[in-house]
Design an enzyme around this catalytic site. Structure first.
Site, PDB file in Angstrom:
ATOM      1  N   HIS A  24     -52.940   4.685 -12.501  1.00  0.00           N
ATOM      2  CA  HIS A  24     -54.056   4.085 -11.777  1.00  0.00           C
ATOM      3  C   HIS A  24     -55.129   4.575 -11.195  1.00  0.00           C
ATOM      4  O   HIS A  24     -55.261   5.003 -10.136  1.00  0.00           O
ATOM      5  CB  HIS A  24     -53.505   3.001 -10.831  1.00  0.00           C
ATOM      6  CG  HIS A  24     -52.019   3.415 -10.083  1.00  0.00           C
ATOM      7  ND1 HIS A  24     -52.219   4.460  -9.189  1.00  0.00           N
ATOM      8  CD2 HIS A  24     -50.767   3.213 -10.316  1.00  0.00           C
ATOM      9  CE1 HIS A  24     -51.090   4.625  -8.857  1.00  0.00           C
ATOM     10  NE2 HIS A  24     -50.071   3.937  -9.354  1.00  0.00           N
ATOM     11  N   HIS A  78     -37.192   2.919  -4.895  1.00  0.00           N
ATOM     12  CA  HIS A  78     -38.397   2.719  -4.992  1.00  0.00           C
ATOM     13  C   HIS A  78     -38.475   1.581  -5.721  1.00  0.00           C
ATOM     14  O   HIS A  78     -38.218   1.485  -6.981  1.00  0.00           O
ATOM     15  CB  HIS A  78     -39.280   3.857  -5.321  1.00  0.00           C
ATOM     16  CG  HIS A  78     -40.569   3.734  -4.862  1.00  0.00           C
ATOM     17  ND1 HIS A  78     -41.238   2.729  -4.539  1.00  0.00           N
ATOM     18  CD2 HIS A  78     -41.605   4.469  -5.686  1.00  0.00           C
ATOM     19  CE1 HIS A  78     -42.497   2.792  -4.449  1.00  0.00           C
ATOM     20  NE2 HIS A  78     -42.861   3.985  -5.075  1.00  0.00           N
ATOM     21  N   GLU A  80     -41.724   0.513  -6.964  1.00  0.00           N
ATOM     22  CA  GLU A  80     -42.685   0.504  -8.025  1.00  0.00           C
ATOM     23  C   GLU A  80     -42.305   0.610  -9.421  1.00  0.00           C
ATOM     24  O   GLU A  80     -41.196   1.460  -9.468  1.00  0.00           O
ATOM     25  CB  GLU A  80     -43.744   1.818  -7.511  1.00  0.00           C
ATOM     26  CG  GLU A  80     -44.913   1.921  -8.226  1.00  0.00           C
ATOM     27  CD  GLU A  80     -45.878   2.974  -7.900  1.00  0.00           C
ATOM     28  OE1 GLU A  80     -45.723   3.374  -7.000  1.00  0.00           O
ATOM     29  OE2 GLU A  80     -47.156   2.515  -8.154  1.00  0.00           O
ATOM     30  N   ASP A  82     -42.554   1.944 -12.238  1.00  0.00           N
ATOM     31  CA  ASP A  82     -42.192   3.585 -12.983  1.00  0.00           C
ATOM     32  C   ASP A  82     -40.917   3.911 -12.390  1.00  0.00           C
ATOM     33  O   ASP A  82     -40.275   4.673 -13.341  1.00  0.00           O
ATOM     34  CB  ASP A  82     -43.306   4.250 -12.557  1.00  0.00           C
ATOM     35  CG  ASP A  82     -43.522   4.776 -11.267  1.00  0.00           C
ATOM     36  OD1 ASP A  82     -43.371   3.841 -10.383  1.00  0.00           O
ATOM     37  OD2 ASP A  82     -43.989   6.186 -10.990  1.00  0.00           O
ATOM     38  N   HIS A 143     -43.629   6.338  -1.061  1.00  0.00           N
ATOM     39  CA  HIS A 143     -45.189   6.150  -1.020  1.00  0.00           C
ATOM     40  C   HIS A 143     -45.451   4.501  -0.661  1.00  0.00           C
ATOM     41  O   HIS A 143     -46.538   4.067  -0.797  1.00  0.00           O
ATOM     42  CB  HIS A 143     -45.480   6.529  -2.409  1.00  0.00           C
ATOM     43  CG  HIS A 143     -46.569   5.801  -3.141  1.00  0.00           C
ATOM     44  ND1 HIS A 143     -46.627   5.545  -4.343  1.00  0.00           N
ATOM     45  CD2 HIS A 143     -47.927   5.696  -2.727  1.00  0.00           C
ATOM     46  CE1 HIS A 143     -47.422   5.024  -4.929  1.00  0.00           C
ATOM     47  NE2 HIS A 143     -48.369   4.772  -4.160  1.00  0.00           N
ATOM     48  N   ASP A 162     -40.471   9.508  -4.844  1.00  0.00           N
ATOM     49  CA  ASP A 162     -41.870  10.017  -4.935  1.00  0.00           C
ATOM     50  C   ASP A 162     -41.975  11.355  -4.373  1.00  0.00           C
ATOM     51  O   ASP A 162     -43.131  12.123  -4.770  1.00  0.00           O
ATOM     52  CB  ASP A 162     -42.779   9.112  -4.421  1.00  0.00           C
ATOM     53  CG  ASP A 162     -43.056   8.010  -5.473  1.00  0.00           C
ATOM     54  OD1 ASP A 162     -42.803   8.262  -6.736  1.00  0.00           O
ATOM     55  OD2 ASP A 162     -43.546   7.059  -5.250  1.00  0.00           O
ATOM     56  N   TYR A 190     -50.530  15.765  -6.943  1.00  0.00           N
ATOM     57  CA  TYR A 190     -49.718  14.672  -6.592  1.00  0.00           C
ATOM     58  C   TYR A 190     -49.827  14.061  -5.037  1.00  0.00           C
ATOM     59  O   TYR A 190     -49.917  12.964  -4.878  1.00  0.00           O
ATOM     60  CB  TYR A 190     -48.236  14.773  -7.021  1.00  0.00           C
ATOM     61  CG  TYR A 190     -47.034  13.497  -7.021  1.00  0.00           C
ATOM     62  CD1 TYR A 190     -47.034  12.881  -8.217  1.00  0.00           C
ATOM     63  CD2 TYR A 190     -46.399  13.242  -5.849  1.00  0.00           C
ATOM     64  CE1 TYR A 190     -46.410  11.811  -8.122  1.00  0.00           C
ATOM     65  CE2 TYR A 190     -45.816  12.037  -5.780  1.00  0.00           C
ATOM     66  CZ  TYR A 190     -45.851  11.238  -7.052  1.00  0.00           C
ATOM     67  OH  TYR A 190     -44.923  10.218  -7.037  1.00  0.00           O
ATOM     68  N   HIS A 221     -40.525  12.363 -10.071  1.00  0.00           N
ATOM     69  CA  HIS A 221     -41.333  12.729 -11.228  1.00  0.00           C
ATOM     70  C   HIS A 221     -41.456  14.298 -11.595  1.00  0.00           C
ATOM     71  O   HIS A 221     -41.158  14.943 -10.414  1.00  0.00           O
ATOM     72  CB  HIS A 221     -42.627  12.458 -10.790  1.00  0.00           C
ATOM     73  CG  HIS A 221     -43.339  10.803 -11.002  1.00  0.00           C
ATOM     74  ND1 HIS A 221     -43.332   9.917 -11.997  1.00  0.00           N
ATOM     75  CD2 HIS A 221     -43.403   9.914  -9.799  1.00  0.00           C
ATOM     76  CE1 HIS A 221     -43.627   8.891 -11.716  1.00  0.00           C
ATOM     77  NE2 HIS A 221     -43.693   8.863 -10.177  1.00  0.00           N
TER      78      HIS A 221
HETATM   79 FE1  FEO Z   1     -44.584   5.187  -6.098  1.00  0.00          FE
HETATM   80 FE2  FEO Z   1     -43.838   6.998  -8.632  1.00  0.00          FE
HETATM   81  O1  FEO Z   1     -43.826   5.650  -7.817  1.00  0.00           O
END
Ligand code: FEO
Length: 385
Positions: A24, A78, A80, A82, A143, A162, A190, A221
């Site tokens: 994004h 989380h 989100e 991903d 996040h 995250d 990041y 990640h």
């Molecule tokens: Fe806030 Fe890697 O997602």
């Protein structure tokens, strides 16, 4: 696709997104990973999942260790997508598994995936997996409102989601197997592009984790931290404190090189005052890379000529992106050349002011700046900083 041993009985079972280049708006030059972790104990536990299109890859890695239908607990740190993209599939394969999430996760997950067998963890709640324990630490806004971390005291591992992540697609899982400078650069990028608006919440999360004995940080990640745990915590402390260096960014776009000439004159002013200036044309630098530079820059100077009564769209896009990431306490300058209207300089200045930055008096030049005008800009800015 195999699982990777993190510690005895603990595996990385995530997915590698080799070709991801846009998250994004964030240019992910090195791709990314979505890290899921499997703990084999009396209660086999999966921590987080992957983006939906890597579900099969994750299941294959889990299957190299255990039949996925035998998973007893899924921790969703989380909402989100991903990290939750394979949750529905896991719930179908292991219908008896309890999904533990944060109170905000309990609200957010059904809004993505419909009904799920969820239980909300309290902050500080501990659960036994058998020989190991997981303690949940709520970290809202690091996040999203639903973020939490899970800590395993017996293994001294913090599953940080995250926080402490980096967008790097790689088979290597630990810092000592990869270029440390690249890991730190990507961790910085990041932070600047994902975590920056939430510095106060990061401080709280660091405070909450400061009492824990952490030997391994397993983020959601990129690379797992085990040799440089203290280093990345120290950097997060610095970044969340909004500490800047004697550095100035001159970010601009140009039509006929006049605004670029002004940018160089401003660069010279900062050099004169022993700053480390950086000249960043928006025609050649991605806005997410500029944000990485801005993380530690004291000054942000933004230049645009006027096109059809407006700033250039590239400058507008950068300012919108930067404003959303809400850097604080910077000093700023608007500049640009113009033909007749000259509205762009005021527009840039208004955005910089709305970010709460301390403004220097803006500089503008009609059409092409002369040598004398450029020298005057250098003197004026050098005097002001
Ligand atoms: Fe806030 Fe890697 O997602």
């Amino acid at each position: 696709m195999k699982a990777v041993i993190i510690k005895d009985g603990i595996y990385w079972v995530g997915g590698i997104d080799w070709n991801l280049r846009n998250f994004h708006g964030y240019l992910t030059q090195r791709g990314s990973t979505y890290n899921a972790y499997l703990i084999i104990d009396e209660k086999s536990t999966l921590i987080d999942t992957v983006k939906y299109y890597l579900t099969d890859e994750m299941l294959e890695r889990i299957s190299s260790v255990i039949d996925p239908s035998k998973i007893d607990i899924v921790v969703s740190n989380h909402v989100e997508m991903d990290h939750s993209g394979a949750l529905k599939k896991i719930a179908e394969i292991a219908p008896a598994a309890e999904i533990i999430t944060s109170p905000n996760g309990e609200k957010g997950l059904p809004l993505h995936y419909g009904p799920l067998k969820l239980r909300a963890a309290r902050n500080g709640e501990k659960i036994s997996l058998g020989s190991r324990t997981l303690e949940f630490i709520l970290t809202p806004m690091v996040h999203w409102p639903d973020n939490m971390m899970a800590y395993c005291p017996e293994e001294k591992i913090l599953f940080s989601n995250d926080a402490f992540g980096q967008h790097i697609a790689t088979c290597e899982r630990f810092e000592e197997e990869y270029s440390f400078d690249i890991i730190m650069d990507e961790a910085k990028k990041y932070y600047a592009n994902i975590v920056l608006p939430y510095g106060a919440q990061v401080k709280k999360a660091l405070e909450a984790s400061s009492t824990l004995h952490i030997e391994v940080i397993a983020p959601s990640h990129g690379i797992i931290w085990r040799s440089h745990v203290k280093d990345i915590i120290r950097e997060y402390d610095k970044w969340s404190s909004n500490t800047t260096d004697k550095k100035a960014l001159i970010v601009y776009d140009t039509m006929w090189k006049s605004t670029e000439m002004m940018a160089i004159a401003i660069y010279n002013a900062f050099e004169k005052k022993d700053y480390f200036p950086k000249l960043l044309s928006l025609q050649h630098n991605h806005i997410s890379d500029i944000m990485t530079e801005l993380l530690t820059a004291e000054y942000i100077c933004v230049g645009s000529p006027t096109l059809n009564n407006n700033m250039l769209p590239t400058v507008s896009a950068f300012l919108t992106y930067m404003k959303g990431l809400a850097p604080k306490g910077r000093k700023a300058l608007a500049f640009g050349s113009y033909g007749w209207g000259g509205q762009s300089i005021k527009q840039v200045e208004e955005v910089l002011a709305s970010c709460g930055f301390e403004l220097l008096e803006s500089v503008k030049v009609q059409y092409v700046p002369t040598e004398k005008a450029l020298a005057e800009i250098t003197e004026k800015i050098a005097h002001a900083i």
